[in-house]
Scaffold this motif. Sequence first.
Motif, PDB file in Angstrom:
ATOM      1  N   TYR B 124       0.816  -1.221   0.000  1.00  0.00           N
ATOM      2  CA  TYR B 124       0.000   0.000   0.000  1.00  0.00           C
ATOM      3  C   TYR B 124       0.849   1.271   0.000  1.00  0.00           C
ATOM      4  O   TYR B 124       0.337   2.344   0.326  1.00  0.00           O
ATOM      5  CB  TYR B 124      -0.870   0.044   1.250  1.00  0.00           C
ATOM      6  CG  TYR B 124      -1.934  -1.017   1.382  1.00  0.00           C
ATOM      7  CD1 TYR B 124      -3.091  -0.971   0.611  1.00  0.00           C
ATOM      8  CD2 TYR B 124      -1.814  -2.041   2.314  1.00  0.00           C
ATOM      9  CE1 TYR B 124      -4.098  -1.917   0.774  1.00  0.00           C
ATOM     10  CE2 TYR B 124      -2.810  -2.986   2.482  1.00  0.00           C
ATOM     11  CZ  TYR B 124      -3.949  -2.922   1.714  1.00  0.00           C
ATOM     12  OH  TYR B 124      -4.952  -3.844   1.878  1.00  0.00           O
ATOM     13  N   ARG B 151      -9.732   6.563  -0.440  1.00  0.00           N
ATOM     14  CA  ARG B 151      -9.492   6.224   0.958  1.00  0.00           C
ATOM     15  C   ARG B 151      -8.077   5.692   1.176  1.00  0.00           C
ATOM     16  O   ARG B 151      -7.373   5.353   0.231  1.00  0.00           O
ATOM     17  CB  ARG B 151     -10.531   5.230   1.448  1.00  0.00           C
ATOM     18  CG  ARG B 151     -10.498   3.905   0.752  1.00  0.00           C
ATOM     19  CD  ARG B 151     -11.713   3.085   1.179  1.00  0.00           C
ATOM     20  NE  ARG B 151     -11.804   1.866   0.413  1.00  0.00           N
ATOM     21  CZ  ARG B 151     -12.930   1.256   0.121  1.00  0.00           C
ATOM     22  NH1 ARG B 151     -14.077   1.752   0.526  1.00  0.00           N
ATOM     23  NH2 ARG B 151     -12.934   0.145  -0.568  1.00  0.00           N
ATOM     24  N   PHE B 152      -7.709   5.588   2.461  1.00  0.00           N
ATOM     25  CA  PHE B 152      -6.401   5.077   2.833  1.00  0.00           C
ATOM     26  C   PHE B 152      -6.253   3.628   2.392  1.00  0.00           C
ATOM     27  O   PHE B 152      -7.181   2.840   2.473  1.00  0.00           O
ATOM     28  CB  PHE B 152      -6.201   5.121   4.363  1.00  0.00           C
ATOM     29  CG  PHE B 152      -5.831   6.469   4.877  1.00  0.00           C
ATOM     30  CD1 PHE B 152      -4.508   6.877   4.884  1.00  0.00           C
ATOM     31  CD2 PHE B 152      -6.796   7.328   5.362  1.00  0.00           C
ATOM     32  CE1 PHE B 152      -4.156   8.122   5.364  1.00  0.00           C
ATOM     33  CE2 PHE B 152      -6.454   8.569   5.840  1.00  0.00           C
ATOM     34  CZ  PHE B 152      -5.126   8.965   5.845  1.00  0.00           C
ATOM     35  N   MET B 153      -5.070   3.279   1.985  1.00  0.00           N
ATOM     36  CA  MET B 153      -4.637   1.899   1.843  1.00  0.00           C
ATOM     37  C   MET B 153      -5.622   1.048   1.051  1.00  0.00           C
ATOM     38  O   MET B 153      -6.095   0.009   1.505  1.00  0.00           O
ATOM     39  CB  MET B 153      -4.380   1.297   3.219  1.00  0.00           C
ATOM     40  CG  MET B 153      -3.265   2.052   3.939  1.00  0.00           C
ATOM     41  SD  MET B 153      -2.803   1.349   5.484  1.00  0.00           S
ATOM     42  CE  MET B 153      -1.866  -0.064   4.996  1.00  0.00           C
ATOM     43  N   ARG B 155      -6.366  -1.407  -2.159  1.00  0.00           N
ATOM     44  CA  ARG B 155      -5.549  -2.391  -2.878  1.00  0.00           C
ATOM     45  C   ARG B 155      -5.142  -1.934  -4.278  1.00  0.00           C
ATOM     46  O   ARG B 155      -4.128  -2.390  -4.815  1.00  0.00           O
ATOM     47  CB  ARG B 155      -6.285  -3.734  -2.948  1.00  0.00           C
ATOM     48  CG  ARG B 155      -6.284  -4.438  -1.608  1.00  0.00           C
ATOM     49  CD  ARG B 155      -6.988  -5.770  -1.622  1.00  0.00           C
ATOM     50  NE  ARG B 155      -6.782  -6.415  -0.328  1.00  0.00           N
ATOM     51  CZ  ARG B 155      -6.408  -7.686  -0.152  1.00  0.00           C
ATOM     52  NH1 ARG B 155      -6.246  -8.470  -1.200  1.00  0.00           N
ATOM     53  NH2 ARG B 155      -6.227  -8.171   1.049  1.00  0.00           N
ATOM     54  N   PRO B 302      -3.484 -11.617  11.420  1.00  0.00           N
ATOM     55  CA  PRO B 302      -4.405 -11.194  12.472  1.00  0.00           C
ATOM     56  C   PRO B 302      -5.369 -12.305  12.904  1.00  0.00           C
ATOM     57  O   PRO B 302      -5.677 -13.207  12.126  1.00  0.00           O
ATOM     58  CB  PRO B 302      -5.191 -10.057  11.816  1.00  0.00           C
ATOM     59  CG  PRO B 302      -4.396  -9.627  10.663  1.00  0.00           C
ATOM     60  CD  PRO B 302      -3.668 -10.857  10.197  1.00  0.00           C
ATOM     61  N   PHE B 416      -2.347   2.444  10.717  1.00  0.00           N
ATOM     62  CA  PHE B 416      -1.812   3.159   9.540  1.00  0.00           C
ATOM     63  C   PHE B 416      -2.611   4.410   9.189  1.00  0.00           C
ATOM     64  O   PHE B 416      -2.303   5.073   8.233  1.00  0.00           O
ATOM     65  CB  PHE B 416      -1.841   2.264   8.307  1.00  0.00           C
ATOM     66  CG  PHE B 416      -1.507   0.829   8.570  1.00  0.00           C
ATOM     67  CD1 PHE B 416      -0.233   0.468   8.934  1.00  0.00           C
ATOM     68  CD2 PHE B 416      -2.459  -0.164   8.411  1.00  0.00           C
ATOM     69  CE1 PHE B 416       0.080  -0.852   9.152  1.00  0.00           C
ATOM     70  CE2 PHE B 416      -2.158  -1.489   8.626  1.00  0.00           C
ATOM     71  CZ  PHE B 416      -0.885  -1.839   9.005  1.00  0.00           C
ATOM     72  N   VAL B 417      -3.665   4.636   9.931  1.00  0.00           N
ATOM     73  CA  VAL B 417      -4.545   5.765   9.608  1.00  0.00           C
ATOM     74  C   VAL B 417      -4.331   6.858  10.652  1.00  0.00           C
ATOM     75  O   VAL B 417      -3.632   6.640  11.651  1.00  0.00           O
ATOM     76  CB  VAL B 417      -6.016   5.288   9.559  1.00  0.00           C
ATOM     77  CG1 VAL B 417      -6.214   4.344   8.387  1.00  0.00           C
ATOM     78  CG2 VAL B 417      -6.441   4.637  10.864  1.00  0.00           C
ATOM     79  N   PRO B 418      -4.875   8.050  10.428  1.00  0.00           N
ATOM     80  CA  PRO B 418      -4.571   9.149  11.359  1.00  0.00           C
ATOM     81  C   PRO B 418      -4.851   8.790  12.814  1.00  0.00           C
ATOM     82  O   PRO B 418      -5.808   8.071  13.109  1.00  0.00           O
ATOM     83  CB  PRO B 418      -5.486  10.269  10.869  1.00  0.00           C
ATOM     84  CG  PRO B 418      -5.655   9.993   9.416  1.00  0.00           C
ATOM     85  CD  PRO B 418      -5.704   8.500   9.306  1.00  0.00           C
ATOM     86  N   LYS B 444     -10.305  -1.638  23.657  1.00  0.00           N
ATOM     87  CA  LYS B 444     -10.869  -2.978  23.795  1.00  0.00           C
ATOM     88  C   LYS B 444      -9.815  -4.074  23.549  1.00  0.00           C
ATOM     89  O   LYS B 444      -8.982  -3.951  22.666  1.00  0.00           O
ATOM     90  CB  LYS B 444     -12.016  -3.142  22.799  1.00  0.00           C
ATOM     91  CG  LYS B 444     -12.773  -4.442  23.014  1.00  0.00           C
ATOM     92  CD  LYS B 444     -13.964  -4.559  22.113  1.00  0.00           C
ATOM     93  CE  LYS B 444     -14.674  -5.889  22.238  1.00  0.00           C
ATOM     94  NZ  LYS B 444     -14.045  -6.938  22.987  1.00  0.00           N
TER      95      LYS B 444
END
Lengths: 61, 502
Positions: B124, B151-153, B155, B302, B416-418, B444
Motif C-alpha cells: 500500500y 481512501r487510505f490503503m 488495494r 491477524p 496506519f490511519v490518522p 478494547k
Amino acid sequence: VDSTTRRKLLAGKLNGEEHPCLGRCGECYEGPFLVVDGESVAGESHKEILDRITSKGGDYS
Amino acid sequence: LNVVFITIDSLSKHFLKTYGQTVEFEVETPNLDRFAGKAAVFDNHYAGSLPCMPARREFFAGIQEFLWRPWGPMEPFDVPAALAARRSGIVTQLVTDHYHYFQHGSSGYFEDYGAFDFIRGHEYDAWKTTPKDPDGTLMRQILAGDPHNTRFMDRAQYARNAAHFTKEEDFLAPQVFARTAEWLKRNRGWEKWFLVVDSFDVHEPFHVPEPYASMYTDEDPNDPELTNWPYYGRIDEGQSALTERQLAFVRAQYAGKLTMVDRWFGRVLDALDELKMWDETAVIVTSDHGHFLGDHGWMGKPNAPLYNVLAATPLFIWHPGGARNGERTDALTSAVDLYATMLEAAGAEVPEHVHSRSLMPIVKGETDRHRNWALYGYWGSTVNVTDGRHTYLRPCRDDVDAYTYSTRMMNPHGWFVPPKPQKQAEAGRYLPYTDTPVWRYPEKSYTRHAEPLLFDIAEDPEQRENLAGRDPESEERMRRLLVEALRELRAPEEQYARLGLK
C-alpha cells in the motif's frame, strides 16, 4: 460496535464473528462495515447495517 | 566490526531447508542455505512483539513493547540502534522498501541513520496515483475494488505501483538487495559501518515475475480467478475462504517469491565474498514473523492463535570470531535480543534500560543457555510464552480493556490511519524502564482463542495436539513461567486481570 448490536451479531443464526482486523484499513477508517458472506457492506453504524441486511430477508433472526 | 543486519519480512522458517522444509514443494533457497551453512543457526528463536513495526521496536530499540503498547513510533526515551552506533562514531545506513516506516503510526525508525535508501512501491505504499485505471488482470488477482475511491490503503495502490514492473529487476526485493550490494562496494572507504537491510518481501502481495511465478505451479500465473493477495482470516469461511486450487496457487506464489528473494539476497553474499569482508563483518539474518498460508486453517497474521508458524522465526548469525559458525544452537532466544547483539558486535554501547540480552555469549561459545522464557504476542490480545520445549498460548478476556502507554496518542486498532485524540488519557510515570511520563488510555481487548493452548513442540512441532487440560503438570509450569516473565518485565497490573492470572 455497541453492545446490543454485538450480541445480535454474535448470537442467533447470523453466525457472526468480531475481529479487530480484517485487513481492510481504508474501509475501517472510513466508517463502519460488516463483511457479509465475504462481501463488504458499509453503512452509518453497525446497527444500521445489521438492520438493513436482516430486513432484506434471509433467516437471520 | 562492521555489522549487516538483514530482516526478510514474513519469512516462514518451515519453508527453508535449513529448518526441515515441511512444505509440499522443494523451495529453492540456495543462498540462504549457503549462509546457514556458514553461520550459527538458531533453532529456538522467537518473535516478541508483533507484527511489523512492534518487531522493529524490539530489533532497533530493544524494548518488548506489546505488554504496554501497540504498533507505534519510537519513543523519546528509546535509544535507536542507529543512534547508539552514531554516538560510537560508526557510519550508519538503512536500505529498505518497508513503507510502514514512513506512514501514520510510525516515526523515529529511519531518522537516526546517516543515510537511508527507501525503495518505493510495496503493497500500500502511497507512491503512485497513475494509471487511474490499473491493469484489470492484476486488479482482479489482488482483489482490488473500485480504483477511483480516495481512501487510505486501497488495494488498487499496489496495481498502480506495480504498473511499470516489467522485468525482475523492477520488483522490490531485487532492488533492495541489489542496492545493498552496491552500497557495500561503494563504502569500503569507511573504517566502521552499521548497515540495516529491511526487505518487505516475502510479505504479500505475492505478485512475482517469471520464472518464479511458474516455478512451483502449473497454473497460469495471470489467471484472474487466482488471487495472489488473499484476505486475512479462516480459509474455510467468509472473505478469506479459498478453494484447494486457490490455496495451492497462493502457496506457490509465496514459494516463488521466496526463491526470488533468495536469488537477490545472494548478491549481498557475493559482494561480501568479492570484497573479502567476512573477516571484518558480522552478518545477522532474521525475520519479524512467519505468515499463515492455510496452516491451522488460517491465512495471514491477524486473529489467529500465535502458533509457531507465526512466532518461531529464523535466525542466522555470522561472526568472524564466532565459535559456532557452521553449527546449530538450541538455546532459547528472542527477537528483542538482537538489539544488544548488533550493538555489541559493532562495538557500540548498549543502554541499561532495555529488555534485550546480547547473544554474543552464545555466538562466542561461552554458554549454551541464554534465557528460560520468551514472551510473544500482539498488544491487546493473547500473551504467549515458551521455555523452548512447550509453548503456552494464554487467552485474554475480551471484557477487560488493554491500556496503551505512550508519549503519543495513537490509534491502537488502526495503526496506519490518522491518530485519534485519546480523551480518556491520563498522564503519569507508568513505565518501569523510564522515568518519563507517558499517556495511558484504554482500548478494547480481543482474544484469539477462548481457552489456553499448550503444545509440546519437541514431540509435536506442528502444534497439532493441544495438551491444555490433559497435561496439568506442564500447563501449571508454563502458567507459572508466564507469571514469572510478566513479573520480571514488571508488566502493568491490568495484564494479570486481562489474562485471568489472578
